[in-house]
Design an enzyme around this catalytic site. Structure first.
Site, mmCIF file in Angstrom:
data_model
loop_
_atom_site.group_PDB
_atom_site.id
_atom_site.type_symbol
_atom_site.label_atom_id
_atom_site.label_comp_id
_atom_site.label_asym_id
_atom_site.label_seq_id
_atom_site.Cartn_x
_atom_site.Cartn_y
_atom_site.Cartn_z
ATOM 1 N N ARG A 108 20.949 -7.335 8.071
ATOM 2 C CA ARG A 108 20.186 -8.960 8.049
ATOM 3 C C ARG A 108 20.847 -10.119 8.475
ATOM 4 N NH1 ARG A 108 22.238 -9.280 3.272
ATOM 5 N NH2 ARG A 108 21.911 -11.372 1.731
ATOM 6 N N TYR A 121 16.175 -10.507 12.456
ATOM 7 C CA TYR A 121 16.037 -10.601 10.276
ATOM 8 C C TYR A 121 15.922 -10.024 10.448
ATOM 9 C CZ TYR A 121 16.134 -12.621 6.151
ATOM 10 O OH TYR A 121 16.281 -12.590 5.283
ATOM 11 N N ARG A 131 1.132 -1.150 -0.163
ATOM 12 C CA ARG A 131 -0.145 0.545 -0.134
ATOM 13 C C ARG A 131 0.874 0.914 0.017
ATOM 14 N NH1 ARG A 131 -4.122 -1.999 4.310
ATOM 15 N NH2 ARG A 131 -5.753 -4.131 3.092
#
Length: 145
Positions: free
Chosen positions: A104, A93, A31
């Site tokens: 990450r 992560y 969105r």
């Protein structure tokens, strides 16, 4: 019987909720960046969120399988504790990947390590079960003797 699996069930529910949170993050990112399904490419910010969710979903069945095997064949408490560590590492992560692809790395290595420990605990528990029930060899008694 339920007292032998309640911690595993609780960690499973937490894992499902975590997966739902990751799915919702992708919906919000779609969105925000105006990316309609089935498109999976867009700005790097969207792609990192999408990849973090997909990567987490790919490992979730493996996590569930070894969580329950470790809990049923080895020790419920240890498996549940390792499961919580895994879920926390996966959350770190996801949030790290959302911020930057380099953030990450540490959480993914940690979660992989926890997953390998769960695999090892599962294998040891199953091996012990087979040896004690089919061969009559109780390894734990031999080790404590």
């Amino acid at each position: 019987m339920l007292d032998q699996i309640h911690w595993l069930a609780a960690v499973t529910v937490l894992g499902v909720l975590e997966q739902a949170y990751f799915f919702l993050q992708v919906i919000y990112a779609r969105r925000l960046f105006g990316i309609s399904p089935p498109k999976i490419s867009g700005p790097p910010e969207f792609e990192r969120i999408f990849r973090a969710q997909v990567n987490s979903s790919e490992y979730f069945p493996i996590f569930l399988a070894v969580l329950w095997q470790a809990g049923l064949f080895f020790h419920q408490g240890l498996a549940a504790a390792l499961g919580l560590l895994y879920l926390y590492a996966r959350y770190c992560y996801f949030m790290g990947y959302k911020a930057s692809s380099s953030e990450r790395l540490a959480p993914i290595y940690f979660s992989a390590g926890v997953l390998w420990i769960l695999i090892a605990v599962s294998a040891l528990g199953i091996l012990h079960f087979f040896l004690s029930h089919h061969v009559g060899l109780n390894v734990l008694q031999l080790l404590t003797a």
